[in-house]
Design an enzyme around this catalytic site. Structure first.
Site, PDB file in Angstrom:
ATOM      1  CD  GLN A  78      92.627 -30.594  41.153  1.00  0.00           C
ATOM      2  OE1 GLN A  78      91.723 -30.817  41.959  1.00  0.00           O
ATOM      3  NE2 GLN A  78      92.705 -29.457  40.462  1.00  0.00           N
ATOM      4  CB  CYS A 101      87.088 -36.915  42.904  1.00  0.00           C
ATOM      5  SG  CYS A 101      87.382 -38.703  42.882  1.00  0.00           S
ATOM      6  CB  CYS A 132      83.505 -42.444  40.953  1.00  0.00           C
ATOM      7  SG  CYS A 132      84.303 -42.049  42.515  1.00  0.00           S
ATOM      8  CG  ASP A 182      85.412 -29.633  39.276  1.00  0.00           C
ATOM      9  OD1 ASP A 182      84.940 -30.654  38.743  1.00  0.00           O
ATOM     10  OD2 ASP A 182      86.511 -29.611  39.869  1.00  0.00           O
ATOM     11  CE  LYS A 203      80.029 -29.360  41.156  1.00  0.00           C
ATOM     12  NZ  LYS A 203      79.562 -28.815  39.858  1.00  0.00           N
ATOM     13  CB  THR A 204      84.766 -37.121  37.862  1.00  0.00           C
ATOM     14  OG1 THR A 204      84.021 -37.383  36.643  1.00  0.00           O
ATOM     15  CG2 THR A 204      83.935 -37.547  39.069  1.00  0.00           C
ATOM     16  CB  ALA A 216      85.559 -39.630  34.057  1.00  0.00           C
ATOM     17  CD  GLU A 250      94.991 -21.338  35.876  1.00  0.00           C
ATOM     18  OE1 GLU A 250      95.491 -21.125  36.994  1.00  0.00           O
ATOM     19  OE2 GLU A 250      93.812 -21.733  35.736  1.00  0.00           O
TER      20      GLU A 250
END
Length: 398
Positions: free
Chosen positions: A43, A161, A341, A298, A306-307, A309, A35
Site C-alpha cells: 500500500q 500512513c 513516514c 493498524d 499506523k505505518t 515501518a 485471510e
C-alpha cells in the site's frame, strides 16, 4: 468439525504475513492464517501511483505467493473472536480453535463516515489514494487539471500512513508547477491537528513546503460533507465551529478510519479508545486481559502512527514475545513506538520522518540529514523499499 491451531493469525497483510514468517523461521508449526483476499497489496506505493510515479500493478502480488511455506491458509473472513473459548468464528459457518492468537486484520475505511463521500468517490472530480481502484484516477485528475480549485483532506481519526494525505498534495502541486499552471490552481489542504506534523522539526519543514507551493493549510479542520453533483465540499473548522462550503474541481478525499466492525464490537477492543482498535500493551503488544492474544499493525490501539515501518519493528517483538509465552515465559522483547513516514514533497524529493513514542527522532541513517528534502530518500522509497518489503519483511528476514 472445528480446526485446532497452535497459532492463529487473523489478517494476511504486512503484519500477519511478517509474524507468520518469523514464527515459521523459529520452527513453529501448525500456524493458520485467516485471510479472505487473493491479492496482497504493497500500500505505501499507492501515493506514487496517484502521483503518476508508479504503475498500480507494481503494488500487487497474489496472496498465495507471500504466505510462508507450511502455513495453512484459510480463505474466509473472520467474523468474531471468543478469547475465553479461544475460538474464531469464520464466514460460511466455520469455526477455528486456537491456542494463541495474533490479531492483524488491519483497519477499515469508513466511506460512509462523511455524508456524501461514498456516493462521490470515484466520480466527477473525487478520488482517493486509499483504495487501489481509485489511486490511478487521482493521477488522471491531476494531469488533466489546468485551473480551478483542488482540495486535499485528512480525517480526524487515526489512519494508515498519516503523511499520505499531505504527500499527494505536494506531488500534485509540483506537477502543476512544472506544467506552469500552478498559479491558476487554488490548493487547499485540510488537516485536523493544530500543526502540520506532530514532530516539530518536520512540521517546520512542511510549513515551508506548503508555502512554497502556495497551499492554503486549514489546521484544526475536517471535511464533514461532500456534494458530488454540485462538486462542493464542506469544511468544518473545529477551533471555531465555522463551516465553509467550497466548490472543487479536484477533491482528494481520505475517509475516516476505524477497526473492522467485528473487532470494534468484540471483547478484544480497547474500551478506552473510540475507534474500536484492539487493546495491547504498548511495549509487549500483548492483550492486557487475554494472555494468549497479541495485536500488531493498524488494528492495535497504540499511541504511534499506523505505518508499514511500524509493523517492521513490531513483527520481531510479537514473534519473540509469542515464543516466550508459548514456552511459559514472560514476554521479553519491547517495542519503543518506532514508526516512520516517508514524506514525499516533490516528484524527486522526500523527507524521512522517523520517531518513537516520545516523538524523539529515531534515524535509521544517522549520517544523513533527514530534515532536508532529499533526492536519495525519494529513490529509497521508490526503488529500494518495495523489494525490501517483498523479499525481506514479508519473509521474516528484515
Amino acid at each position: 468439525m472445528a480446526r485446532v491451531s497452535r497459532v492463529a493469525v487473523i489478517g494476511g497483510g504486512s503484519a500477519g504475513i511478517s509474524v507468520a514468517a518469523r514464527l515459521r523461521r523459529a520452527g513453529v508449526g501448525d500456524i493458520t492464517l485467516v485471510e479472505p483476499s487473493d491479492t496482497h497489496w504493497y500500500q505505501p506505493l499507492w501515493t506514487l501511483v496517484g502521483g503518476g510515479q508508479a504503475p498500480l500493478r507494481s503494488s500487487r502480488r497474489p496472496e498465495g505467493a507471500v504466505i510462508p511455506d507450511g502455513v495453512h491458509w484459510v480463505r474466509r473472513r473472520a467474523l468474531a473472536v471468543d478469547p475465553d473459548a479461544r475460538t474464531v468464528t469464520l464466514s460460511g459457518g466455520a469455526e477455528l480453535t486456537y491456542e494463541h492468537l495474533v490479531m492483524a486484520p488491519g483497519l477499515q475505511l469508513d466511506w460512509d463516515g462523511v455524508p456524501g463521500l461514498a456516493e462521490a468517490v470515484g466520480h466527477g472530480g473525487v478520488s482517493s489514494n486509499y483504495a487501489p481502484e481509485y489511486a490511478p484516477r487521482t493521477w488522471e485528475l491531476i494531469r488533466s487539471m489546468r485551473s480551478g480549485t483542488a482540495v486535499f483532506t485528512h480525517p480526524a481519526t487515526p489512519l494508515k500512513c498519516g503523511g499520505a494525505p499531505q504527500k499527494i498534495a505536494y506531488l500534485a502541486a509540483d506537477h502543476w508547477r512544472r506544467r506552469k499552471v500552478l498559479d491558476d490552481i487554488r490548493i487547499i489542504l485540510v488537516l485536523p491537528d493544530p500543526v502540520m506534523f506532530k514532530v516539530p522539526a518536520w512540521s517546520q519543514v512542511l510549513e515551508k513546503v506548503a508555502a512554497r507551493y502556495g497551499i492554503e493549510v486549514r489546521l484544526r479542520s475536517e471535511m464533514t460533507a461532500v456534494d458530488g453533483e454540485a462538486r462542493e465540499v464542506t469544511i468544518t473548522d473545529h477551533a471555531t465551529g465555522a463551516k465553509e462550503t467550497i466548490g472543487y474541481d479536484l477533491l482528494h478525499a481520505v475517509p475516516p478510519q476505524s477497526a473492522p466492525d467485528w473487532v470494534k464490537s468484540g471483547p478484544l477492543a480497547d474500551p478506552a479508545g473510540p475507534h474500536g482498535f484492539v487493546a495491547a500493551d504498548r511495549h509487549t503488544l500483548r492483550h492486557p486481559r487475554h494472555d494468549t492474544v497479541f495485536a500488531i499493525g493498524d488494528v492495535a490501539n497504540l499511541p504511534t502512527s499506523k505505518t508499514g515501518a511500524a509493523v517492521r519493528k513490531q513483527a520481531p517483538v510479537v514473534a519473540a514475545n509469542l515464543l516466550d509465552v508459548m514456552s511459559g515465559r514472560a514476554p521479553s522483547r519491547r517495542y519503543d513506538g518506532y514508526t516512520s513516514c516517508p514524506l514525499v514533497t516533490a516528484r524527486d524529493r522526500m523527507l524521512l520522518a522517523e520517531f518513537d513514542y516520545d516523538l524523539r527522532p529515531a534515524p535509521s541513517f544517522p549520517l544523513i540529514d533527514t530534515f532536508k528534502e532529499r533526492r536519495d530518500m525519494w529513490v529509497f522509497k521508490r526503488y529500494i523499499l518495495p523489494p525490501v518489503y517483498w523479499r525481506g519483511m514479508l519473509t521474516g528476514r528484515l
